[in-house]
Design a protein around this motif. Structure first.
Motif, PDB file in Angstrom:
ATOM      1  N   ASN A  36       0.791  -1.238   0.000  1.00 42.77           N
ATOM      2  CA  ASN A  36       0.000   0.000   0.000  1.00 42.77           C
ATOM      3  C   ASN A  36       0.822   1.287   0.000  1.00 42.77           C
ATOM      4  O   ASN A  36       0.294   2.359   0.311  1.00 42.77           O
ATOM      5  N   THR A  37       2.094   1.201  -0.351  1.00 50.77           N
ATOM      6  CA  THR A  37       2.913   2.412  -0.316  1.00 50.77           C
ATOM      7  C   THR A  37       2.443   3.453  -1.335  1.00 50.77           C
ATOM      8  O   THR A  37       2.709   4.643  -1.165  1.00 50.77           O
ATOM      9  N   HIS A  38       1.711   3.006  -2.359  1.00 54.11           N
ATOM     10  CA  HIS A  38       1.229   3.962  -3.375  1.00 54.11           C
ATOM     11  C   HIS A  38       0.258   4.967  -2.768  1.00 54.11           C
ATOM     12  O   HIS A  38       0.066   6.051  -3.309  1.00 54.11           O
ATOM     13  N   LEU A  39      -0.357   4.609  -1.654  1.00 55.33           N
ATOM     14  CA  LEU A  39      -1.295   5.538  -1.006  1.00 55.33           C
ATOM     15  C   LEU A  39      -0.587   6.807  -0.517  1.00 55.33           C
ATOM     16  O   LEU A  39      -1.229   7.816  -0.249  1.00 55.33           O
ATOM     17  N   ALA A  40       0.734   6.732  -0.396  1.00 50.11           N
ATOM     18  CA  ALA A  40       1.494   7.885   0.098  1.00 50.11           C
ATOM     19  C   ALA A  40       1.836   8.879  -1.015  1.00 50.11           C
ATOM     20  O   ALA A  40       2.277   9.996  -0.726  1.00 50.11           O
ATOM     21  N   ASP A  71      -3.998  11.558   7.740  1.00 50.86           N
ATOM     22  CA  ASP A  71      -4.926  10.482   7.380  1.00 50.86           C
ATOM     23  C   ASP A  71      -4.230   9.232   6.863  1.00 50.86           C
ATOM     24  O   ASP A  71      -4.861   8.306   6.381  1.00 50.86           O
ATOM     25  N   LEU A  72      -2.897   9.219   6.966  1.00 49.97           N
ATOM     26  CA  LEU A  72      -2.163   8.028   6.528  1.00 49.97           C
ATOM     27  C   LEU A  72      -0.860   7.948   7.320  1.00 49.97           C
ATOM     28  O   LEU A  72      -0.258   8.973   7.652  1.00 49.97           O
ATOM     29  N   GLU A  73      -0.459   6.721   7.643  1.00 51.77           N
ATOM     30  CA  GLU A  73       0.848   6.547   8.272  1.00 51.77           C
ATOM     31  C   GLU A  73       1.664   5.562   7.445  1.00 51.77           C
ATOM     32  O   GLU A  73       1.152   4.525   7.013  1.00 51.77           O
ATOM     33  N   LEU A  74       2.905   5.923   7.249  1.00 51.25           N
ATOM     34  CA  LEU A  74       3.825   5.026   6.580  1.00 51.25           C
ATOM     35  C   LEU A  74       4.726   4.441   7.668  1.00 51.25           C
ATOM     36  O   LEU A  74       5.479   5.164   8.327  1.00 51.25           O
ATOM     37  N   ALA A 116       5.182  -0.099   5.118  1.00 50.60           N
ATOM     38  CA  ALA A 116       3.765  -0.322   4.835  1.00 50.60           C
ATOM     39  C   ALA A 116       2.974   0.932   5.154  1.00 50.60           C
ATOM     40  O   ALA A 116       3.272   1.636   6.122  1.00 50.60           O
ATOM     41  N   ALA A 117       1.948   1.185   4.354  1.00 49.98           N
ATOM     42  CA  ALA A 117       1.053   2.315   4.617  1.00 49.98           C
ATOM     43  C   ALA A 117      -0.227   1.792   5.257  1.00 49.98           C
ATOM     44  O   ALA A 117      -0.790   0.799   4.811  1.00 49.98           O
ATOM     45  N   VAL A 118      -0.630   2.468   6.333  1.00 46.02           N
ATOM     46  CA  VAL A 118      -1.873   2.094   7.032  1.00 46.02           C
ATOM     47  C   VAL A 118      -2.622   3.356   7.429  1.00 46.02           C
ATOM     48  O   VAL A 118      -2.046   4.452   7.456  1.00 46.02           O
ATOM     49  N   ARG A 119      -3.914   3.185   7.778  1.00 47.00           N
ATOM     50  CA  ARG A 119      -4.625   4.329   8.345  1.00 47.00           C
ATOM     51  C   ARG A 119      -4.078   4.565   9.748  1.00 47.00           C
ATOM     52  O   ARG A 119      -3.691   3.615  10.439  1.00 47.00           O
ATOM     53  N   PRO A 120      -4.044   5.827  10.178  1.00 48.66           N
ATOM     54  CA  PRO A 120      -3.426   6.152  11.470  1.00 48.66           C
ATOM     55  C   PRO A 120      -3.948   5.279  12.620  1.00 48.66           C
ATOM     56  O   PRO A 120      -5.154   5.170  12.817  1.00 48.66           O
TER      57      PRO A 120
END
Length: 279
Positions: A36-40, A71-74, A116-120
């Motif tokens: 999910n790194t593309h979300l960043a 709204d996102l954490e890497l 990895a990207a996740v919601r906070p």
DNA sequence: AATCATCCCTGAACGC
DNA sequence: TGCGTTCAGGGATGAT
């Protein structure tokens, strides 16, 4: 091997490079390993924080107002051999392209690291982070609670490495803390004075190691270095880890090495005596 | 629920 | 010299 002091040193060093910058793109060729790194892409780095051995990039839309929460954490875990570099190398696994064309490279020869990207705050995919104990150098790390929990613990080193009683302690600093507290790594069910000594030893060792910029061992590619190649210096203060056969600096007895919890474990058999559980 | 072994991964160190 | 073997270990996972 990066533990809390090395991760904190990394955080301090790369924070100025990332804070306020927009991530144009994150490149890698292992989508399963770095999900999910593309979300960043296109998001701005609000802050770079740390929990235990995990780095957390707080991300928000580039045009979001400052009072809007991120709204996102890497999440970045350095694993055994991970680290950031300013230049690409043979073990570059992830490339962070920032606004203005700047690049930061995540180097990781043995690929134990994670991005990895996740919601906070949603750490279900990383159970160790979700159950992380208090920061050893913060006021949240309470002596009374530590002593209470230690009274019913299993092998104390394994317990420390679980990240639950306290965060960020890895193999090196577990051995060093137990040496300083004069407790056998396999000791179970710590008495009050033992747990109290260990509490203060963990704080002392971690505090000094952070101040020294962490430990750098050997000179191979897998050893910890700061992003600019600078080594930490705490290894010169090690008393037990990697000292097999060398005289204990307190009593002169040769340091022994055993395996405990699948980890190499160094201790002084004279200073750190295993006490029977019922004595 | 807690404990334990297995797996991931590759460079360095070691042995012949 | 060169090749094969062993070792290092944080954390996820599945088994007990």
């Amino acid at each position: 091997m990066p533990e809390l002091p090395e991760v904190e040193t990394t955080r301090r060093k790369i924070e100025p490079l990332l804070r306020g910058k927009t991530i144009v793109q994150i490149q890698h060729d292992a989508p399963h390993k770095y999900p999910n790194t593309h979300l960043a892409h296109g998001k701005r780095v609000r802050a770079l924080t740390r929990r235990g051995k995990y780095l957390l990039l707080h991300l928000a839309a580039a045009d979001a107002a400052d009072d809007v929460p991120h709204d996102l954490e890497l999440i970045v875990h350095l694993g055994m051999t991970g680290g950031f570099r300013l230049e690409q190398g043979p073990h570059t696994r992830v490339t962070f392209e920032l606004e203005g064309g700047e690049k930061l490279y995540f180097n990781d020869p043995r690929r134990f690291g994670k991005v990895a990207a996740v919601r906070p705050g949603e750490y279900a995919s990383m159970p160790t982070l979700a159950a992380m104990g208090p920061e050893p150098l913060s006021d949240d790390f309470a002596e009374a609670e530590f002593v209470r929990a230690a009274a019913s613990c299993g092998a104390v080193k394994v317990w420390l490495l679980s990240q639950k009683p306290v965060s960020g302690v890895g193999n090196i600093y577990a051995d060093e803390s137990l040496w300083l507290a004069r407790i056998h790594p396999a000791q179970t069910r710590l008495q009050g004075d033992e747990a109290s000594r260990l509490y203060h030893a963990v704080r002392d060792v971690m505090g000094r190691a952070v101040a020294a910029g962490g430990s750098s061992l050997g000179n191979g590619t897998g050893n910890y270095r700061q992003h600019d190649g600078e080594p930490g210096s705490y290894q010169v203060h090690h008393h037990a880890y990697g000292k097999t056969g060398q005289p204990c600096e307190r009593c002169g007895t040769p340091i022994e090495k055993v395996v405990l919890g699948q980890r190499g474990t160094h201790f002084c058999p004279q200073c750190q005596v295993l006490r029977k559980a019922d004595s």
